[in-house]
Design an enzyme around this catalytic site. Structure first.
Site, PDB file in Angstrom:
ATOM      1  CB  SER A  51      23.330  -7.995  24.979  1.00  0.00           C
ATOM      2  OG  SER A  51      24.520  -7.270  25.181  1.00  0.00           O
TER       3      SER A  51
ATOM      4  CG  ASP B 175      29.681 -11.412  20.629  1.00  0.00           C
ATOM      5  OD1 ASP B 175      30.162 -10.273  20.518  1.00  0.00           O
ATOM      6  OD2 ASP B 175      28.607 -11.648  21.212  1.00  0.00           O
TER       7      ASP B 175
ATOM      8  CG  HIS C   9      26.704  -8.654  20.819  1.00  0.00           C
ATOM      9  ND1 HIS C   9      26.844  -9.580  21.837  1.00  0.00           N
ATOM     10  CD2 HIS C   9      25.878  -7.686  21.308  1.00  0.00           C
ATOM     11  CE1 HIS C   9      26.154  -9.184  22.887  1.00  0.00           C
ATOM     12  NE2 HIS C   9      25.546  -8.048  22.598  1.00  0.00           N
TER      13      HIS C   9
END
Length: 738
Positions: free
Chosen positions: A602, A677, A709
């Site tokens: 991320s 995602d 995600h």
């Protein structure tokens, strides 16, 4: 050192047949940490402590348990498999779990107590059950049909929930269900928090009961203004075309309203949110006497946060507190109304550190409750009778979390008393009256231990001692468990950076080892903490790597001078600080400076790409999972908090993008992303692929069909981290460990 002594003591009780930690075991069904617990709550009458626990054969399937305070026994109160043998989740529930980072879990994920402590409200897979604690086997189904966000009203007269984007209540005296809103559906939502409120503002609900059950304040939002992100969700056997209302930086947000509805009549009134519709409704709450509704209004640029009081009868309103900042104001959950006087507690970072203040209900500052060169994490409980406020803080050590007590009258503002004692990480859950709390404690050599304690920190009993004896799931791996060392480095501007390091298995100071550097680097996160649980770090150290983490400027739980350092320039000071860590590593006699690799997920994925782009001469390889590659592609509230809008900060956005620096990316790269995602959209990675191809940069790619995600699930997690391990070993070639 205490850590070394504890490891030696633990070694004395280990079984003779120690085994090596494996990825299959790390991502297996049985929890390595032992019998863990979550969602700890003390019943309103103080008779029970309830909690969720994974099953022996599946740590991800949660049941509801209780500890009886009188006879000190514990047992499973509600078997999730008995209630719902097979779960079929709605899309809304799946999205909610993804926002809450619970997508890998099944069974009972939440529950709530009735105010008299006699019943529990338990949602599971869209159904809603009332459990009589005297007859827990006779669960009563009170609602079904994709029920979201259920609550028992403060006085216990009603159960409320959201279904099909509308708000409902059930009168428990008659069993009659009433629909309070009717216009929900399509782009209109009632009683829910919007996407970015869930993802970035910590909002888990969109409606709020008055303490006397007389009314409900609820959020109504319309997604019509939000642009549609038309994207593909690619699964193993199909491809779905999804039109997601995704507000990227600079885009319009939802239009939001705040309304008050009567659960008896259904009469609804509108609350004026001000003349500017382009704001964030970040919180709402009621005064203890139910006479005032208070909401928090944040400006679109997030530099102003106002606490507004609304008279529940006349709807007249006044601004009680206005917080301002040159960068951004921080949202919090520390608003606490006193019951025995017309006052409330409020937290603010106006001094440069987060502290507590007592205000009267007319907005007059009475006094500071805390002050000094330290800050609080959050308010845990208020004991008005004893005049005490319980808080969590890292006052004594940045890498620790401890529980402290302050005097409500401000007399101990600069000298809080610490009531948890073990160095490491303490998560505390207090009873409503503050007379008892449950303490979950761990450090890098101690799995989570859960105890029930009095407000002075003294022991009542163990809820889960979780001793690392020969019966513990981790016992067979303890012989090879490596200690985590903590230290500090100076940033370029002189601020202190904290790091952790694990030296390799069978460490030999005369050898030079490769480095596995794990980074996150983003705001609202702390990556270096003295607590149990990162098994992959342990595994990589046991595979022959030096494992290193560093919290750069911008990371959380620090003073504002530290967190504000990257304002309007993401990917600058964070990269600078991580490179300072890499430089420090290169000076260690046991580190091979030519074999340093970086991994991040991320924001950490963004950091990996930025580090490789800026310093491929110092970093031998990188693994980037689900990265943001251009901040113009990420959502409004998070991105604009730190970057303003693309219109107001065009050069900042340009320089924070990976594409402004990608020509410098020369080291081997593994790029990973989930193909469904909905947080960091897959577009970030497809654009990165295109940029690398155009520059003839060769790299490796792994995409996961249907994965969001977090790429959740045991098999997917096992595969992701197996790929990470393999890529590090292939490029950094650690010595073979026997």
């Amino acid at each position: 050192m205490r850590l070394i002594l504890s490891l030696l003591a633990l070694a004395a009780v280990l079984p003779a047949s120690a085994e090596r930690l494996t990825l299959d075991r790390i991502y297996g069904d049985q929890a390595l940490a032992g019998a863990g617990v979550r969602s700890l709550k003390v019943s309103p009458d103080g008779a029970r402590v309830t909690f969720l626990r994974g099953r022996d054969d599946n740590q991800y399937q949660l049941d509801l348990w209780e500890f009886n305070m009188k006879d000190k026994t514990q047992h499973r109160l509600v078997d999730s498999k008995t209630l719902v043998p097979e779960e079929n989740l709605s899309d809304a529930e799946k999205a909610k779990r993804e926002r809450e980072r619970t997508a890998s879990l099944k069974g009972i994920l939440s529950y709530s107590w009735s105010p008299d402590g006699k019943q529990l409200l338990v949602p599971i897979a869209g159904n809603l059950y009332l459990i009589d604690t005297a007859k827990p086997d006779s669960a009563r189904l009170v609602a079904s049909g994709a029920v979201l966000d259920p609550k028992i009203s403060p006085q216990g007269r009603y159960v409320s929930f959201v279904r099909n984007q509308n708000l409902f209540v059930i009168d428990l005296s008659t069993g009659k269900e009433r629909q309070l809103t009717t216009d929900g559906g399509g782009l209109v939502h009632n009683g829910e928090a919007e996407f970015i409120a869930q993802e970035e503002m910590g909002q888990r609900t969109g409606y709020y009961w008055a303490p006397d059950d007389s009314a409900i304040a609820y959020k109504r939002y319309d997604e019509s203004p939000v642009p549609v992100a038309r994207r593909f969700e690619i699964y193993a056997d199909r491809t779905d075309v999804v039109e997601q209302r995704y507000p990227a930086a600079g885009d319009p947000n939802v239009t939001v309203q705040l309304k008050i509805v009567s659960p008896v009549s259904g009469d609804t009134r509108d609350v004026d949110l001000g003349s500017n519709p382009d704001i964030y409704l970040v919180r709402a709450d009621w005064s203890a006497n139910s006479k005032a509704l208070l909401f928090q209004r944040q400006s679109r640029d997030q530099k102003t946060l106002e606490l507004v009081s609304v008279d529940a009868a006349s709807l007249k309103q006044r601004v009680l507190i206005t917080e301002t900042s040159d960068t951004w104001t921080t949202i919090h959950d520390d608003l606490r109304f006193l019951k025995n006087r017309d006052a409330f507690i409020w937290s603010s970072e106006r001094s440069g550190r987060n502290h507590l203040y007592l205000y009267s209900l007319d907005g007059k500052l009475l006094h500071a409750i805390s002050k000094g060169d330290w800050g609080i994490d959050n308010v845990l409980a208020v004991d008005e009778k004893a005049g005490k406020v319980y808080i969590s803080s890292n006052r004594d050590a940045v890498v620790d979390k401890q529980t402290y007590v302050l005097a409500l009258n401000g007399s101990t503002a600069d000298k809080p008393k610490r009531i948890t004692q073990g160095d490491g990480w303490h998560d505390a859950s207090f009873s409503r009256n503050g007379e008892v709390f449950v303490d979950t404690y761990s450090n890098p050599s101690t799995p989570p231990q859960v105890s029930i304690r009095r407000p002075d920190g003294s022991m009542v009993d163990w809820l889960e001692h979780n001793e690392l004896n020969d019966k513990h799931p981790y016992a067979k791996y303890q012989a090879d468990h490596l200690p985590t060392e903590f230290g500090t480095l100076p940033a370029k501007d002189g601020q202190t950076l904290h790091y952790s390091i694990i030296k390799p298995y069978k460490f030999d100071a005369s050898k030079r080892y490769p480095v596995y550097l794990s980074t996150y680097g983003g705001p609202h996160s702390q990556h270096v903490a003295r607590k149990w649980g990162n098994y992959f770090d342990q595994y990589m150290a046991q595979q022959g790597f030096v494992v290193f983490r560093l919290d750069n400027r911008g990371s959380s739980r620090r003073e504002r001078a530290f967190t504000d350092a990257n304002y309007k320039r993401l990917g600058t000071v964070e990269v600078e600080d991580q490179l300072a860590g890499i430089e420090w590593l290169g000076k260690q006699s046991y580190v091979d400076a030519k074999r340093i690799g970086v991994f991040g997920w991320s924001y950490g994925g963004f950091m990996t790409l930025r580090l490789l782009s800026q310093a491929s001469d110092k970093i031998a390889m990188g693994v980037s999972v689900a990265p943001v590659t251009d901040w113009k592609l990420y959502d409004t509230h998070y991105t604009e908090q730190f970057m303003s809008t693309p219109k107001d900060n065009p050069e900042g956005y340009k320089q924070s993008s990976i594409y402004a620096h990608v020509d410098g990316l020369k080291s081997p790269l593994l790029l990973v992303h989930g193909m469904a995602d909905d947080n960091v959209l897959f577009t970030n990675t497809t654009r990165m692929i295109d940029a690398l191809v155009k520059r003839n940069v060769h790299f490796e790619l792994m995409t996961y069909p249907g994965a969001k995600h977090g790429i959740s699930g045991t098999t997917s997690q096992r595969h992701v981290y197996g790929n990470i391990e393999a890529f590090f070993k292939k490029n950094l070639k650690p010595d073979t460990i026997q």
